[in-house]
Structure formats: structure tokens, C-alpha cells
Write an enzyme that holds these catalytic residues in place. Structure first.
Site, PDB file in Angstrom:
ATOM      1  N   GLU A  29     -11.120  -8.195  -2.342  1.00 20.40           N
ATOM      2  CA  GLU A  29     -10.678  -8.324  -0.952  1.00 20.40           C
ATOM      3  C   GLU A  29     -11.896  -8.564  -0.070  1.00 20.40           C
ATOM      4  OE1 GLU A  29      -8.824  -4.477   0.033  1.00 20.40           O
ATOM      5  OE2 GLU A  29     -10.769  -3.801   0.766  1.00 20.40           O
TER       6      GLU A  29
ATOM      7  N   ASN B 192       0.836  -1.200   0.000  1.00 24.77           N
ATOM      8  CA  ASN B 192       0.000   0.000   0.000  1.00 24.77           C
ATOM      9  C   ASN B 192       0.869   1.248   0.000  1.00 24.77           C
ATOM     10  OD1 ASN B 192      -2.926  -0.974   0.455  1.00 24.77           O
ATOM     11  ND2 ASN B 192      -1.720  -2.139   1.950  1.00 24.77           N
TER      12      ASN B 192
HETATM   13  P1  C2E Z   1      -6.778  -1.957   2.702  1.00 24.74           P
HETATM   14  O1  C2E Z   1      -5.580  -1.655   1.865  1.00 24.74           O
HETATM   15  O2  C2E Z   1      -8.095  -1.872   2.033  1.00 24.74           O
HETATM   16  O3  C2E Z   1      -6.524  -3.402   3.339  1.00 24.74           O
HETATM   17  C1  C2E Z   1      -7.511  -4.403   3.509  1.00 24.74           C
HETATM   18  C2  C2E Z   1      -7.974  -4.467   4.931  1.00 24.74           C
HETATM   19  O4  C2E Z   1      -8.985  -5.474   5.048  1.00 24.74           O
HETATM   20  C3  C2E Z   1      -6.879  -4.890   5.924  1.00 24.74           C
HETATM   21  O5  C2E Z   1      -7.127  -4.207   7.146  1.00 24.74           O
HETATM   22  C4  C2E Z   1      -7.131  -6.393   6.078  1.00 24.74           C
HETATM   23  O6  C2E Z   1      -6.612  -6.922   7.278  1.00 24.74           O
HETATM   24  C5  C2E Z   1      -8.640  -6.415   6.044  1.00 24.74           C
HETATM   25  N1  C2E Z   1      -9.183  -7.707   5.614  1.00 24.74           N
HETATM   26  C6  C2E Z   1      -8.575  -8.657   4.860  1.00 24.74           C
HETATM   27  N2  C2E Z   1      -9.400  -9.696   4.632  1.00 24.74           N
HETATM   28  C7  C2E Z   1     -10.571  -9.415   5.261  1.00 24.74           C
HETATM   29  C8  C2E Z   1     -11.833 -10.127   5.386  1.00 24.74           C
HETATM   30  O7  C2E Z   1     -12.043 -11.223   4.865  1.00 24.74           O
HETATM   31  N3  C2E Z   1     -12.812  -9.493   6.097  1.00 24.74           N
HETATM   32  C9  C2E Z   1     -12.629  -8.276   6.683  1.00 24.74           C
HETATM   33  N4  C2E Z   1     -13.647  -7.747   7.363  1.00 24.74           N
HETATM   34  N5  C2E Z   1     -11.451  -7.578   6.568  1.00 24.74           N
HETATM   35  C10 C2E Z   1     -10.447  -8.148   5.866  1.00 24.74           C
HETATM   36  P2  C2E Z   1      -5.950  -3.563   7.980  1.00 24.74           P
HETATM   37  O8  C2E Z   1      -4.764  -4.458   7.942  1.00 24.74           O
HETATM   38  O9  C2E Z   1      -6.526  -3.170   9.302  1.00 24.74           O
HETATM   39  O10 C2E Z   1      -5.582  -2.254   7.152  1.00 24.74           O
HETATM   40  C11 C2E Z   1      -6.480  -1.173   7.068  1.00 24.74           C
HETATM   41  C12 C2E Z   1      -6.014  -0.141   6.065  1.00 24.74           C
HETATM   42  O11 C2E Z   1      -4.816   0.509   6.511  1.00 24.74           O
HETATM   43  C13 C2E Z   1      -5.659  -0.721   4.703  1.00 24.74           C
HETATM   44  O12 C2E Z   1      -6.831  -0.966   3.973  1.00 24.74           O
HETATM   45  C14 C2E Z   1      -4.799   0.378   4.141  1.00 24.74           C
HETATM   46  O13 C2E Z   1      -5.587   1.408   3.609  1.00 24.74           O
HETATM   47  C15 C2E Z   1      -4.070   0.892   5.378  1.00 24.74           C
HETATM   48  N6  C2E Z   1      -2.729   0.297   5.401  1.00 24.74           N
HETATM   49  C16 C2E Z   1      -2.347  -0.917   5.892  1.00 24.74           C
HETATM   50  N7  C2E Z   1      -1.016  -1.106   5.730  1.00 24.74           N
HETATM   51  C17 C2E Z   1      -0.543   0.007   5.109  1.00 24.74           C
HETATM   52  C18 C2E Z   1       0.760   0.419   4.649  1.00 24.74           C
HETATM   53  O14 C2E Z   1       1.780  -0.277   4.754  1.00 24.74           O
HETATM   54  N8  C2E Z   1       0.841   1.663   4.069  1.00 24.74           N
HETATM   55  C19 C2E Z   1      -0.265   2.463   3.895  1.00 24.74           C
HETATM   56  N9  C2E Z   1      -0.097   3.654   3.326  1.00 24.74           N
HETATM   57  N10 C2E Z   1      -1.483   2.102   4.308  1.00 24.74           N
HETATM   58  C20 C2E Z   1      -1.632   0.887   4.906  1.00 24.74           C
HETATM   59 CA    CA Z   2     -10.130  -1.797   1.065  1.00 27.32          CA
HETATM   60 CA    CA Z   3      -4.726  -2.430   0.029  1.00 25.86          CA
HETATM   61 CA    CA Z   4      -6.804   1.232   1.303  1.00 27.19          CA
END
Ligand code: C2E
Ligand code: CA
Ligand code: CA
Ligand code: CA
Length: 277
Positions: free
Chosen positions: A234, A114
Site C-alpha cells: 500500500e 478492514n
Molecule cells: P489502512 O487500512 O492502512 O488504509 C490505508 C490508508 O492509506 C488509507 O487511509 C488510504 O486512503 C491511505 N492511502 C492509500 N494510498 C495511499 C498513498 O499512496 N499514499 C498515502 N500517503 N496514503 C495512502 P484512510 O482511508 O485515511 O484510512 C486510515 C485507516 O483507518 C486505515 O488504514 C484503517 O486502519 C482505518 N479504516 C479505514 N476504513 C475502515 C473500516 O471500514 N473499518 C475499520 N475497522 N478501519 C478502517
Molecule cells: Ca496501513
Molecule cells: Ca487496510
Molecule cells: Ca490498518
């Protein structure tokens, strides 16, 4: 009644004060965490039609007691400009791990990272990416940069040039959270893209089997395919939704049904168990 109103107001003030205080505390903790390098990447497997692991998405985790999730701390890192440092370190780290996984398991084709709009605004971003790829030996085509549609990146010439340079290097670009943000369709017009990620808010709804939700997802996939893009869904939490998504034409799937995000060692173990079987 007047007195009651006043109490209400005072309670409201107290709530705001508490929120401000919590934010201040979070700010201090986040800055400390950056200095101590407490952030690390977890990895969520991405699977093909046949449910083979073809890659993973790196997701930032703050490994400390009662730390908030990335949805809470990433915006803070962005606001403070700290995402540049953290993002660069994670990118470097993750690219090296992916290079190793690819050697051990040839089916492992790509790592998704990301990228914050704040990073895209950085002059040196493209050279950070290319030097990490060079040092690790990971082919550029194995790196997917996920970019969220947001108010902060628009059809600006500098951003466009940067994205085009990355793509010319062979790096793949994915539009993340498609359909949730700001004028989704216009991104398809100006942004150089390879992959469209359907946001989990659409995918989770498919669980209920509502015809209208299915129609929307079908239309999104048709648009993506018509634009020559590959589609990743996703938030796939059940076998039934996996089946529906496959039928609708998604190329890759990701979600709790297959795996939660895993630590580096758990991801390595998973890849080894797949190779062994
Ligand atoms: P995102 O990029 O849309 O990542 C997908 C989110 O959905 C992740 O939450 C993931 O853990 C979650 N997810 C995956 N499979 C499922 C599922 O089956 N059901 C549900 N309900 N959720 C699922 P996470 O890890 O809490 O990350 C949230 C957001 O934070 C990410 O959304 C992204 O926008 C941001 N993020 C995470 N890591 C990074 C990074 O390294 N850099 C940047 N800039 N943003 C990040
Ligand atoms: Ca998303
Ligand atoms: Ca993503
Ligand atoms: Ca995102």
C-alpha cells in the site's frame, strides 16, 4: 521565573481542557452520525503486476462538512463499541457492491474490508459475514478481511477459531500494517493468513531510494513468500516505487499513483471505462 512557570502550566491546563472538550464534541457528533448512517465506504483500486484492476479496498468515510478521517474516528467508534454496528452495515453494503462489480467486470476479483479487533470479538461476526455473502451471491474467495496487528488481538483461542472458520468458508485473511505494530512476526506464527500487506510507512520511504529501506522491504517480502503468502504493497505514490515493488516481488499494488480512494459511482465508472477499452 516562578510566575513564568505558572503561566506555562496554566497554558498547559487550557490545552488539555480544550482537547477534552474537542473529544467530547467529537463523541456527540460521532454518535449522531451513526444514528443518521452518515458513514459510507470509498474504494481504492488494487492493481496486479500488469497494472490491471483486480480488486479494491473499502475505506470508511464520514460524509459531512469538516469531518475527521478514519484514523481519527475509527478508534473512537471502537472505544464506544459503535464499530460493531457501523462495521456490519459497511460489510454488508460493500459485499453487495462487489458482487455487482464482479458481474460487470470479470477481472474484478476481490474486495478488501478492514475489520476491527472489536468486531472479531463479537460472537455473531462469522454468521454476519456468511449471511452477507449468501445474500449477495459473492463467492467467499472474493472477500478479503484485513486485520491489523494490535495489542487487542493475540493468539486467543476464540479469535483463532473464528478466523479459522472464516478461512474454512473460503474467505481470505490479510495481515494489515505489517511491521508497524506489536510483535509482527509472532502474528505470522499463529494467525491463519493468505495475504500480507506491507504498510505504507515502508513503501513511502522507497521514494528516496535508500538501500537500507529497500533491504527491509525485500526481507519482508521474502518472509511472506516463504510463508506462502501473497504480498500487497500500500502507499505506492510513484511509477518508480511501483517498479521497485514489482521487482522485489510484491503481487499487488495500491496507492495514489494508481488511484485515490473513490466514491462508489466513481469506482463503477472506472470499472466501466476499463471494460470499454
Ligand atoms: P489502512 O487500512 O492502512 O488504509 C490505508 C490508508 O492509506 C488509507 O487511509 C488510504 O486512503 C491511505 N492511502 C492509500 N494510498 C495511499 C498513498 O499512496 N499514499 C498515502 N500517503 N496514503 C495512502 P484512510 O482511508 O485515511 O484510512 C486510515 C485507516 O483507518 C486505515 O488504514 C484503517 O486502519 C482505518 N479504516 C479505514 N476504513 C475502515 C473500516 O471500514 N473499518 C475499520 N475497522 N478501519 C478502517
Ligand atoms: Ca496501513
Ligand atoms: Ca487496510
Ligand atoms: Ca490498518
Amino acid at each position: 521565573a516562578r510566575e513564568k512557570g505558572n503561566t506555562g502550566l496554566r497554558r498547559f491546563d487550557a490545552e488539555i481542557a480544550e482537547k477534552v472538550e474537542r473529544r467530547k464534541q467529537l463523541g456527540l457528533r460521532v454518535r449522531q452520525a451513526v444514528a443518521r448512517q452518515e458513514f459510507e465506504a470509498f474504494f481504492q483500486p488494487v492493481v496486479s503486476h500488469e497494472h490491471h484492476i483486480v480488486g479494491a479496498e473499502a475505506l470508511l468515510r464520514w460524509q459531512t462538512a469538516d469531518a475527521p478521517g478514519p484514523a481519527e474516528f475509527v478508534p473512537f467508534l471502537e472505544e464506544q463499541g459503535l464499530i460493531r454496528e457501523v462495521g456490519r452495515q459497511i460489510l454488508y453494503d460493500v459485499i453487495h457492491k462487489a458482487a455487482r462489480w464482479r458481474q460487470e467486470q470479470p477481472a474484478f476479483q476481490s474486495i478488501s474490508v478492514n475489520v476491527s479487533p472489536v468486531q472479531l470479538r463479537e460472537e455473531a461476526f462469522v454468521s454476519h459475514v456468511s449471511s452477507a455473502l449468501e445474500k449477495s451471491g459473492l463467492p467467499a474467495g472474493c472477500l478479503i478481511l484485513e486485520i491489523t496487528e494490535s495489542l487487542y488481538i493475540q493468539a486467543e483461542q476464540v479469535v483463532l477459531d473464528r478466523l479459522s472458520r472464516l478461512r474454512d468458508m473460503g474467505v481470505k485473511l490479510a495481515l494489515d500494517d505489517f511491521g508497524t505494530g506489536y510483535s509482527a512476526l509472532s502474528y505470522l506464527q499463529w494467525m491463519p493468513l493468505d495475504i500480507l500487506k506491507i504498510d505504507k510507512s515502508f513503501v513511502l520511504k522507497l521514494e528516496q531510494g535508500c538501500e537500507r529501506d529497500i533491504t527491509i522491504v525485500r526481507a519482508i517480502i521474502q518472509i511472506a513468500r516463504a510463508c506462502g503468502l501473497s504480498v500487497t504493497a500500500e502507499g505506492v505514490e510513484s511509477a518508480e516505487v511501483a517498479r521497485v515493488m514489482r521487482e522485489l516481488g510484491a503481487h499487488c499494488l495500491q496507492g495514489y499513483h494508481f488511484s485515490r480512494p473513490l466514491s462508489e459511482s466513481a469506482m463503477t465508472a472506472l470499472l466501466h471505462s476499463v471494460t470499454a477499452s
